[in-house]
Design a protein around this motif. Structure first.
Motif, PDB file in Angstrom:
ATOM      1  N   VAL A  27     -33.831 -54.330  19.568  1.00 53.59           N
ATOM      2  CA  VAL A  27     -34.930 -53.400  19.264  1.00 53.59           C
ATOM      3  C   VAL A  27     -34.372 -51.990  19.060  1.00 53.59           C
ATOM      4  O   VAL A  27     -34.728 -51.295  18.101  1.00 53.59           O
ATOM      5  N   ALA A  28     -33.482 -51.564  19.953  1.00 54.36           N
ATOM      6  CA  ALA A  28     -32.901 -50.225  19.840  1.00 54.36           C
ATOM      7  C   ALA A  28     -32.100 -50.076  18.547  1.00 54.36           C
ATOM      8  O   ALA A  28     -32.209 -49.052  17.856  1.00 54.36           O
ATOM      9  N   ALA A  29     -31.322 -51.093  18.194  1.00 55.40           N
ATOM     10  CA  ALA A  29     -30.534 -51.039  16.961  1.00 55.40           C
ATOM     11  C   ALA A  29     -31.447 -50.989  15.738  1.00 55.40           C
ATOM     12  O   ALA A  29     -31.206 -50.213  14.802  1.00 55.40           O
ATOM     13  N   LEU A  30     -32.495 -51.815  15.742  1.00 50.35           N
ATOM     14  CA  LEU A  30     -33.416 -51.820  14.605  1.00 50.35           C
ATOM     15  C   LEU A  30     -34.166 -50.494  14.512  1.00 50.35           C
ATOM     16  O   LEU A  30     -34.348 -49.962  13.403  1.00 50.35           O
ATOM     17  N   LEU A  31     -34.585 -49.945  15.637  1.00 47.21           N
ATOM     18  CA  LEU A  31     -35.265 -48.645  15.610  1.00 47.21           C
ATOM     19  C   LEU A  31     -34.363 -47.568  15.022  1.00 47.21           C
ATOM     20  O   LEU A  31     -34.825 -46.725  14.241  1.00 47.21           O
ATOM     21  N   SER A  32     -33.110 -47.593  15.377  1.00 52.62           N
ATOM     22  CA  SER A  32     -32.158 -46.621  14.834  1.00 52.62           C
ATOM     23  C   SER A  32     -32.065 -46.758  13.316  1.00 52.62           C
ATOM     24  O   SER A  32     -32.113 -45.758  12.585  1.00 52.62           O
ATOM     25  N   LEU A  33     -31.954 -47.974  12.839  1.00 52.32           N
ATOM     26  CA  LEU A  33     -31.892 -48.225  11.392  1.00 52.32           C
ATOM     27  C   LEU A  33     -33.176 -47.767  10.700  1.00 52.32           C
ATOM     28  O   LEU A  33     -33.130 -47.117   9.646  1.00 52.32           O
ATOM     29  N   LEU A  34     -34.316 -48.084  11.295  1.00 53.56           N
ATOM     30  CA  LEU A  34     -35.602 -47.732  10.683  1.00 53.56           C
ATOM     31  C   LEU A  34     -35.802 -46.224  10.608  1.00 53.56           C
ATOM     32  O   LEU A  34     -36.279 -45.705   9.597  1.00 53.56           O
ATOM     33  N   VAL A  35     -35.431 -45.526  11.673  1.00 50.19           N
ATOM     34  CA  VAL A  35     -35.584 -44.061  11.671  1.00 50.19           C
ATOM     35  C   VAL A  35     -34.661 -43.440  10.627  1.00 50.19           C
ATOM     36  O   VAL A  35     -35.059 -42.500   9.920  1.00 50.19           O
ATOM     37  N   ALA A  36     -33.455 -43.986  10.479  1.00 52.91           N
ATOM     38  CA  ALA A  36     -32.541 -43.470   9.450  1.00 52.91           C
ATOM     39  C   ALA A  36     -33.125 -43.696   8.057  1.00 52.91           C
ATOM     40  O   ALA A  36     -33.070 -42.803   7.197  1.00 52.91           O
ATOM     41  N   ARG A  37     -33.700 -44.870   7.823  1.00 55.35           N
ATOM     42  CA  ARG A  37     -34.326 -45.150   6.519  1.00 55.35           C
ATOM     43  C   ARG A  37     -35.522 -44.224   6.283  1.00 55.35           C
ATOM     44  O   ARG A  37     -35.716 -43.714   5.190  1.00 55.35           O
ATOM     45  N   LEU A  38     -36.326 -44.019   7.321  1.00 53.41           N
ATOM     46  CA  LEU A  38     -37.489 -43.137   7.194  1.00 53.41           C
ATOM     47  C   LEU A  38     -37.047 -41.725   6.833  1.00 53.41           C
ATOM     48  O   LEU A  38     -37.662 -41.082   5.968  1.00 53.41           O
ATOM     49  N   THR A  39     -35.992 -41.249   7.457  1.00 52.91           N
ATOM     50  CA  THR A  39     -35.482 -39.908   7.171  1.00 52.91           C
ATOM     51  C   THR A  39     -35.044 -39.798   5.715  1.00 52.91           C
ATOM     52  O   THR A  39     -35.380 -38.823   5.027  1.00 52.91           O
ATOM     53  N   ARG A  40     -34.330 -40.795   5.226  1.00 53.89           N
ATOM     54  CA  ARG A  40     -33.855 -40.756   3.833  1.00 53.89           C
ATOM     55  C   ARG A  40     -35.016 -40.831   2.846  1.00 53.89           C
ATOM     56  O   ARG A  40     -35.027 -40.115   1.845  1.00 53.89           O
ATOM     57  N   ILE A  41     -35.988 -41.683   3.137  1.00 54.91           N
ATOM     58  CA  ILE A  41     -37.145 -41.791   2.239  1.00 54.91           C
ATOM     59  C   ILE A  41     -37.947 -40.487   2.272  1.00 54.91           C
ATOM     60  O   ILE A  41     -38.428 -40.019   1.238  1.00 54.91           O
ATOM     61  N   GLY A  42     -38.089 -39.908   3.463  1.00 51.51           N
ATOM     62  CA  GLY A  42     -38.791 -38.625   3.578  1.00 51.51           C
ATOM     63  C   GLY A  42     -38.117 -37.542   2.759  1.00 51.51           C
ATOM     64  O   GLY A  42     -38.781 -36.747   2.086  1.00 51.51           O
ATOM     65  N   ASP A  43     -36.783 -37.507   2.802  1.00 51.36           N
ATOM     66  CA  ASP A  43     -36.044 -36.532   1.987  1.00 51.36           C
ATOM     67  C   ASP A  43     -36.292 -36.774   0.499  1.00 51.36           C
ATOM     68  O   ASP A  43     -36.478 -35.821  -0.268  1.00 51.36           O
ATOM     69  N   LEU A  44     -36.306 -38.033   0.100  1.00 53.46           N
ATOM     70  CA  LEU A  44     -36.560 -38.379  -1.301  1.00 53.46           C
ATOM     71  C   LEU A  44     -37.955 -37.924  -1.728  1.00 53.46           C
ATOM     72  O   LEU A  44     -38.117 -37.311  -2.790  1.00 53.46           O
ATOM     73  N   VAL A  45     -38.949 -38.197  -0.905  1.00 52.97           N
ATOM     74  CA  VAL A  45     -40.331 -37.816  -1.237  1.00 52.97           C
ATOM     75  C   VAL A  45     -40.456 -36.298  -1.324  1.00 52.97           C
ATOM     76  O   VAL A  45     -41.079 -35.768  -2.247  1.00 52.97           O
ATOM     77  N   ARG A  46     -39.861 -35.576  -0.377  1.00 54.83           N
ATOM     78  CA  ARG A  46     -39.909 -34.106  -0.430  1.00 54.83           C
ATOM     79  C   ARG A  46     -39.259 -33.586  -1.707  1.00 54.83           C
ATOM     80  O   ARG A  46     -39.770 -32.669  -2.357  1.00 54.83           O
ATOM     81  N   ALA A  47     -38.129 -34.173  -2.087  1.00 56.32           N
ATOM     82  CA  ALA A  47     -37.451 -33.748  -3.317  1.00 56.32           C
ATOM     83  C   ALA A  47     -38.320 -34.034  -4.540  1.00 56.32           C
ATOM     84  O   ALA A  47     -38.401 -33.209  -5.459  1.00 56.32           O
ATOM     85  N   LEU A  48     -38.973 -35.191  -4.550  1.00 59.85           N
ATOM     86  CA  LEU A  48     -39.839 -35.523  -5.687  1.00 59.85           C
ATOM     87  C   LEU A  48     -41.035 -34.584  -5.766  1.00 59.85           C
ATOM     88  O   LEU A  48     -41.437 -34.182  -6.859  1.00 59.85           O
ATOM     89  N   VAL A  49     -41.612 -34.224  -4.634  1.00 59.40           N
ATOM     90  CA  VAL A  49     -42.752 -33.308  -4.630  1.00 59.40           C
ATOM     91  C   VAL A  49     -42.312 -31.944  -5.135  1.00 59.40           C
ATOM     92  O   VAL A  49     -42.987 -31.329  -5.962  1.00 59.40           O
ATOM     93  N   THR A  50     -41.172 -31.464  -4.679  1.00 56.60           N
ATOM     94  CA  THR A  50     -40.650 -30.175  -5.131  1.00 56.60           C
ATOM     95  C   THR A  50     -40.340 -30.218  -6.626  1.00 56.60           C
ATOM     96  O   THR A  50     -40.696 -29.298  -7.364  1.00 56.60           O
ATOM     97  N   ASP A  51     -39.709 -31.290  -7.058  1.00 56.70           N
ATOM     98  CA  ASP A  51     -39.335 -31.424  -8.468  1.00 56.70           C
ATOM     99  C   ASP A  51     -40.567 -31.635  -9.357  1.00 56.70           C
ATOM    100  O   ASP A  51     -40.579 -31.230 -10.511  1.00 56.70           O
TER     101      ASP A  51
END
Length: 157
Positions: A27-51
């Motif tokens: 569970v801890a390993a999967l949570l770490s992976l999921l939070v990392a993916r969420l962070t990257r997707i969030g960065d992508l969405v912010r960049a798309l909104v700005t662009d």
């Protein structure tokens, strides 16, 4: 009432708590992976909104919509995974309460383990759905680059 528990009984209980400990590690390993993916997707969405504010290209709207959908899947995966960890922790507590107080919690322990595994497996399913969207997005980008290199291409977008 707290009963007198032998060292052998405590050793048996600790060995019973080992399987849930492995589940907590997963569970801890999967949570770490999921939070990392969420962070990257969030960065992508912010960049798309700005662009998007600088140029109004239709593919950006599609990418933004897909990014928000990916965030939805990851959010649910994180929620389910965290709940799995919570249920697993309570399951370990029930194992020790059963040993110390002789409460006969075997059905509750079994149900907690089943619930934790269902939650964990469902979190994996949501991760799989998000990964499929990510792959579809990458495939769309790849095909877009291939089309831009061949001006004679006529076909569905």
């Amino acid at each position: 009432m707290l009963k007198d528990v032998s060292v052998n009984e405590i050793t048996r209980v600790i060995s019973l708590a080992t399987a849930p400990a492995f589940l907590l590690g997963a569970v801890a390993a999967l949570l770490s992976l999921l939070v990392a993916r969420l962070t990257r997707i969030g960065d992508l969405v912010r960049a798309l909104v700005t662009d998007r504010e600088r140029s109004d290209e239709p593919w950006k709207e599609v990418a933004l919509r897909e990014g928000l959908r990916r965030i939805w899947y990851i959010r649910w995966a994180i929620t389910l995974c965290a709940h799995s960890g919570i249920v697993t922790g309570w399951m370990v507590v029930l194992v020790f309460v059963d040993a110390l107080f002789d409460f006969q919690n075997s059905q509750a322990i079994a149900l907690a383990f089943i619930a934790a595994m269902v939650l964990f497996t469902t979190a994996l399913l949501f991760l799989l759905l998000e990964i499929r969207l990510s792959i579809a997005d990458l495939t769309r980008i790849q095909h877009g680059h291939e089309r831009s290199k061949t001006p004679a291409y006529v076909g569905p977008p």
